[in-house]
Design an enzyme around this catalytic site. Sequence first.
Site, mmCIF file in Angstrom:
data_model
loop_
_atom_site.group_PDB
_atom_site.id
_atom_site.type_symbol
_atom_site.label_atom_id
_atom_site.label_comp_id
_atom_site.label_asym_id
_atom_site.label_seq_id
_atom_site.Cartn_x
_atom_site.Cartn_y
_atom_site.Cartn_z
ATOM 1 N N LYS A 1 40.809 60.145 40.441
ATOM 2 C CA LYS A 1 41.164 60.707 41.931
ATOM 3 C C LYS A 1 40.438 59.701 42.964
ATOM 4 C CE LYS A 1 39.828 64.978 41.291
ATOM 5 N NZ LYS A 1 39.234 64.645 39.928
ATOM 6 N N ARG B 1 32.860 71.154 33.818
ATOM 7 C CA ARG B 1 33.912 70.927 34.853
ATOM 8 C C ARG B 1 35.082 70.836 34.316
ATOM 9 N NH1 ARG B 1 30.667 65.625 36.390
ATOM 10 N NH2 ARG B 1 32.783 65.182 37.631
ATOM 11 N N ARG C 1 25.539 59.994 39.316
ATOM 12 C CA ARG C 1 25.640 61.432 39.932
ATOM 13 C C ARG C 1 24.914 62.389 38.871
ATOM 14 N NH1 ARG C 1 31.865 62.579 41.343
ATOM 15 N NH2 ARG C 1 31.174 64.552 40.324
ATOM 16 N N ARG D 1 29.997 56.094 34.539
ATOM 17 C CA ARG D 1 30.412 55.783 35.985
ATOM 18 C C ARG D 1 29.141 55.552 36.515
ATOM 19 N NH1 ARG D 1 33.661 60.432 39.188
ATOM 20 N NH2 ARG D 1 31.939 61.676 38.153
ATOM 21 N N ARG E 1 41.303 73.209 44.681
ATOM 22 C CA ARG E 1 40.990 73.493 43.339
ATOM 23 C C ARG E 1 41.127 74.863 42.791
ATOM 24 N NH1 ARG E 1 36.897 68.865 43.202
ATOM 25 N NH2 ARG E 1 36.223 68.945 41.000
#
Length: 219
Positions: A13, A172, A161, A127, A88
């Site tokens: 996203k 998650r 992160r 990431r 969400r």
Amino acid sequence: MNIILLGPPGAGKGTQAQRLVERHGMRQLSTGDMLRAAVKAGTPVGLQAKAVMERGELVSDAIVSALIGEELDTMGPAAGAIFDGYPRTAAQAEALDGILAARGRKLGHVIELDVDEDALVARITGRFTCATCGKGYHDSFEQPRAPGVCDKCGGTEFKRRPDDNEETVRTRLAEYRAKTAPILPIYEARGIVTRVNGMAEMDHVTAAIERILAKELIP
Ligand code: AP5
């Protein structure tokens, strides 16, 4: 034009939203980014959100919907909005309808990034982003062209992160399945959902999204 990019953590996203911003002058409204900024600044919202985010659970609907409304109020009426990571929950979807209506905006498209969950843990744990401009990279899929130097701004500091570890990613994903995936039928009933193969190469995903938005995009 107002669009939602919907998909589980790591679906792409943020990656695709950044591309739409760069190429078509749209604005990315990422509640994750807004919350991380609040945590960094130590605001009351940030203090409430920090531990929840580190566990991989969802921050309260009221907080994130207020952030979205405030952000939209900083935008000119003609600027297109990309909702990234919002809504969400069913309550957030309902809140978004009210937020948009109050500002004379209409939701044009919901683009669902369809991905194989098994690949997401690898995507997320690999990431990293430029600490200066926020451009996203990946250990395996998208390294800076010159090692250690950001392609976009030349920065040399990168960060990861705190919630991008395997245990938190599993929570998650469970939150996505339980609370976010069930909102899709709301938008399917309005006929505005298009599914895109999020497992394709990034450029192919971008091209598929641009085809969906072709009539409304600024070249
Ligand atoms: P948030 O920041 O929104 O995180 P998320 O939804 O978990 O999404 P991610 O940013 O992890 O993934 P993405 O889909 O953007 O993937 P990306 O493009 O980076 O939320 C974080 C937390 O904040 C939540 O857990 C919650 O606590 C809180 N929160 C936020 N919004 C909330 C809300 N509305 N309500 C309540 N709480 C909220 O891609 C991932 C990696 O894969 C990248 O490295 C990328 O390079 C790579 N990649 C992308 N596409 C491809 C591709 N096609 N092929 C190969 N690699 C790819």
